[in-house]
Enzyme design. Sequence first.
Site, PDB file in Angstrom:
ATOM      1  N   ARG A  70       0.779  -1.591   0.125  1.00  0.00           N
ATOM      2  CA  ARG A  70       0.106   0.085   0.259  1.00  0.00           C
ATOM      3  C   ARG A  70       0.827   1.653  -0.248  1.00  0.00           C
ATOM      4  O   ARG A  70       1.845   1.302   1.158  1.00  0.00           O
ATOM      5  CB  ARG A  70      -0.769   0.204   1.575  1.00  0.00           C
ATOM      6  CG  ARG A  70      -2.059  -0.628   1.761  1.00  0.00           C
ATOM      7  CD  ARG A  70      -3.064  -0.328   2.359  1.00  0.00           C
ATOM      8  NE  ARG A  70      -2.301  -0.491   3.440  1.00  0.00           N
ATOM      9  CZ  ARG A  70      -3.852   0.190   5.092  1.00  0.00           C
ATOM     10  NH1 ARG A  70      -5.055   0.517   4.750  1.00  0.00           N
ATOM     11  NH2 ARG A  70      -2.841   1.084   5.447  1.00  0.00           N
ATOM     12  N   THR A  79      -1.264   7.585  -0.237  1.00  0.00           N
ATOM     13  CA  THR A  79      -2.996   7.579  -1.313  1.00  0.00           C
ATOM     14  C   THR A  79      -3.379   5.844  -0.228  1.00  0.00           C
ATOM     15  O   THR A  79      -5.047   5.925  -0.938  1.00  0.00           O
ATOM     16  CB  THR A  79      -2.790   6.795  -2.581  1.00  0.00           C
ATOM     17  OG1 THR A  79      -1.668   5.830  -2.991  1.00  0.00           O
ATOM     18  CG2 THR A  79      -2.114   8.026  -3.452  1.00  0.00           C
ATOM     19  N   ASP A  86       4.570  -5.529   9.679  1.00  0.00           N
ATOM     20  CA  ASP A  86       6.122  -5.953  10.772  1.00  0.00           C
ATOM     21  C   ASP A  86       5.715  -6.423  12.086  1.00  0.00           C
ATOM     22  O   ASP A  86       7.495  -6.867  12.497  1.00  0.00           O
ATOM     23  CB  ASP A  86       5.631  -4.163  10.872  1.00  0.00           C
ATOM     24  CG  ASP A  86       5.956  -3.241  10.099  1.00  0.00           C
ATOM     25  OD1 ASP A  86       6.614  -3.480   8.682  1.00  0.00           O
ATOM     26  OD2 ASP A  86       5.744  -1.939  10.061  1.00  0.00           O
ATOM     27  N   ASP A  91       0.225  -3.491  12.072  1.00  0.00           N
ATOM     28  CA  ASP A  91       0.448  -3.521  10.731  1.00  0.00           C
ATOM     29  C   ASP A  91       1.377  -5.465  10.899  1.00  0.00           C
ATOM     30  O   ASP A  91       2.028  -5.173  11.700  1.00  0.00           O
ATOM     31  CB  ASP A  91       1.543  -2.654  10.616  1.00  0.00           C
ATOM     32  CG  ASP A  91       2.978  -2.627   9.278  1.00  0.00           C
ATOM     33  OD1 ASP A  91       2.746  -3.575   9.036  1.00  0.00           O
ATOM     34  OD2 ASP A  91       2.118  -1.474   8.349  1.00  0.00           O
TER      35      ASP A  91
HETATM   36  C1  PRP Z   1      -0.931  -4.785   4.559  1.00  0.00           C
HETATM   37  C2  PRP Z   1      -2.064  -6.025   4.641  1.00  0.00           C
HETATM   38  C3  PRP Z   1      -2.997  -6.048   3.632  1.00  0.00           C
HETATM   39  C4  PRP Z   1      -2.689  -4.925   2.817  1.00  0.00           C
HETATM   40  C5  PRP Z   1      -4.995  -4.624   3.329  1.00  0.00           C
HETATM   41  O1  PRP Z   1       0.022  -5.296   3.851  1.00  0.00           O
HETATM   42  O2  PRP Z   1      -1.201  -7.262   4.845  1.00  0.00           O
HETATM   43  O3  PRP Z   1      -2.247  -6.854   2.363  1.00  0.00           O
HETATM   44  O4  PRP Z   1      -1.754  -4.524   3.748  1.00  0.00           O
HETATM   45  O5  PRP Z   1      -4.945  -3.276   3.430  1.00  0.00           O
HETATM   46  P1  PRP Z   1      -5.521  -2.967   1.957  1.00  0.00           P
HETATM   47  O6  PRP Z   1      -7.139  -3.249   2.165  1.00  0.00           O
HETATM   48  O7  PRP Z   1      -5.538  -1.842   2.460  1.00  0.00           O
HETATM   49  O8  PRP Z   1      -5.383  -2.563   1.107  1.00  0.00           O
HETATM   50  P2  PRP Z   1       1.359  -3.673   3.742  1.00  0.00           P
HETATM   51  O9  PRP Z   1       0.868  -3.211   2.027  1.00  0.00           O
HETATM   52  O10 PRP Z   1       1.314  -2.770   4.481  1.00  0.00           O
HETATM   53  O11 PRP Z   1       2.157  -4.617   2.768  1.00  0.00           O
HETATM   54  P3  PRP Z   1       2.863  -5.625   3.637  1.00  0.00           P
HETATM   55  O12 PRP Z   1       2.638  -6.900   3.621  1.00  0.00           O
HETATM   56  O13 PRP Z   1       4.327  -5.826   2.635  1.00  0.00           O
HETATM   57  O14 PRP Z   1       3.467  -4.699   4.937  1.00  0.00           O
HETATM   58  N1  URA Z   2      -3.015  -3.174   7.237  1.00  0.00           N
HETATM   59  C1  URA Z   2      -1.879  -3.737   8.182  1.00  0.00           C
HETATM   60  O1  URA Z   2      -0.946  -4.758   8.559  1.00  0.00           O
HETATM   61  N2  URA Z   2      -2.830  -3.882   9.220  1.00  0.00           N
HETATM   62  C2  URA Z   2      -4.007  -2.389   9.221  1.00  0.00           C
HETATM   63  O2  URA Z   2      -4.186  -2.432   9.950  1.00  0.00           O
HETATM   64  C3  URA Z   2      -4.576  -2.217   7.589  1.00  0.00           C
HETATM   65  C4  URA Z   2      -3.719  -2.728   6.517  1.00  0.00           C
END
Ligand code: PRP
Ligand code: URA
Length: 209
Positions: A104, A108, A203, A200
């Site tokens: 994400r 945005t 993380d 997160d």
């Molecule tokens: C997080 C999560 C989803 C996304 C959800 O990933 O694991 O993929 O956010 O958010 P959304 O429904 O608003 O799209 P992130 O983009 O943080 O990436 P990561 O898994 O690499 O930490």
């Molecule tokens: N992605 C995450 O990992 N946590 C949230 O709460 C939303 C998006």
Amino acid sequence: MGKVYVFDHPLIQHKLTFIRDKETGTKEFRELVDEVATLMAFEITRDLPLEDIDVETPVSNAKAKTLAGKKLGIVPILRAGLGMVDGILKLIPAAKVGHVGLYRDPETLKPIEYYVKLPSDVEERDFILVDPMLATGGSAVEAINSLKKRGAVSIKFMCLVACPEGVDAIKEAHPDVDIFIAALDEKLNEKGYIVPGLGDAGDRLYGTK
Ligand code: PRP
Ligand code: URA
């Protein structure tokens, strides 16, 4: 219209509570996500079709059940979805595993795709797309687009924590996709995090910040 299933099994709910707890460290967080993924896989495979085969037991011949139907494919959304894959494979070890890489944009909140690799026989598989979080729904909707663009016709989406905004986004964009979740939380906050959520997921799984 796609259906939404909330898995209220006590073991799933109990483990999810400790996943949410901010005092839970990386090692335990990872183990709990793995365990909940296994329990969810047990529930999500409840409707797999069966067929009768002949089997010889030590006592007699018998007709017995075996799995029939299409083969399965697991697709984690990188990176946090990876934390659920091994837990699912414990129950369905022969499933093939594809990957969709998305993150994400922090400003945005729109998903940015950086990697896609799927099994070659996409049309012939039932896919379970996995990600711990369904927040705005942007990542899940984009990942489903990506699978469909490459020929996938049967997709379920499985996550730990969802909020109404994300569920609505999938329902609107992909009404053919059923959604399987461990908890439906209250809302998104102004930064796009699920409330109360678990923070997160990526993380916390990988100890990054
Ligand atoms: C997080 C999560 C989803 C996304 C959800 O990933 O694991 O993929 O956010 O958010 P959304 O429904 O608003 O799209 P992130 O983009 O943080 O990436 P990561 O898994 O690499 O930490
Ligand atoms: N992605 C995450 O990992 N946590 C949230 O709460 C939303 C998006």
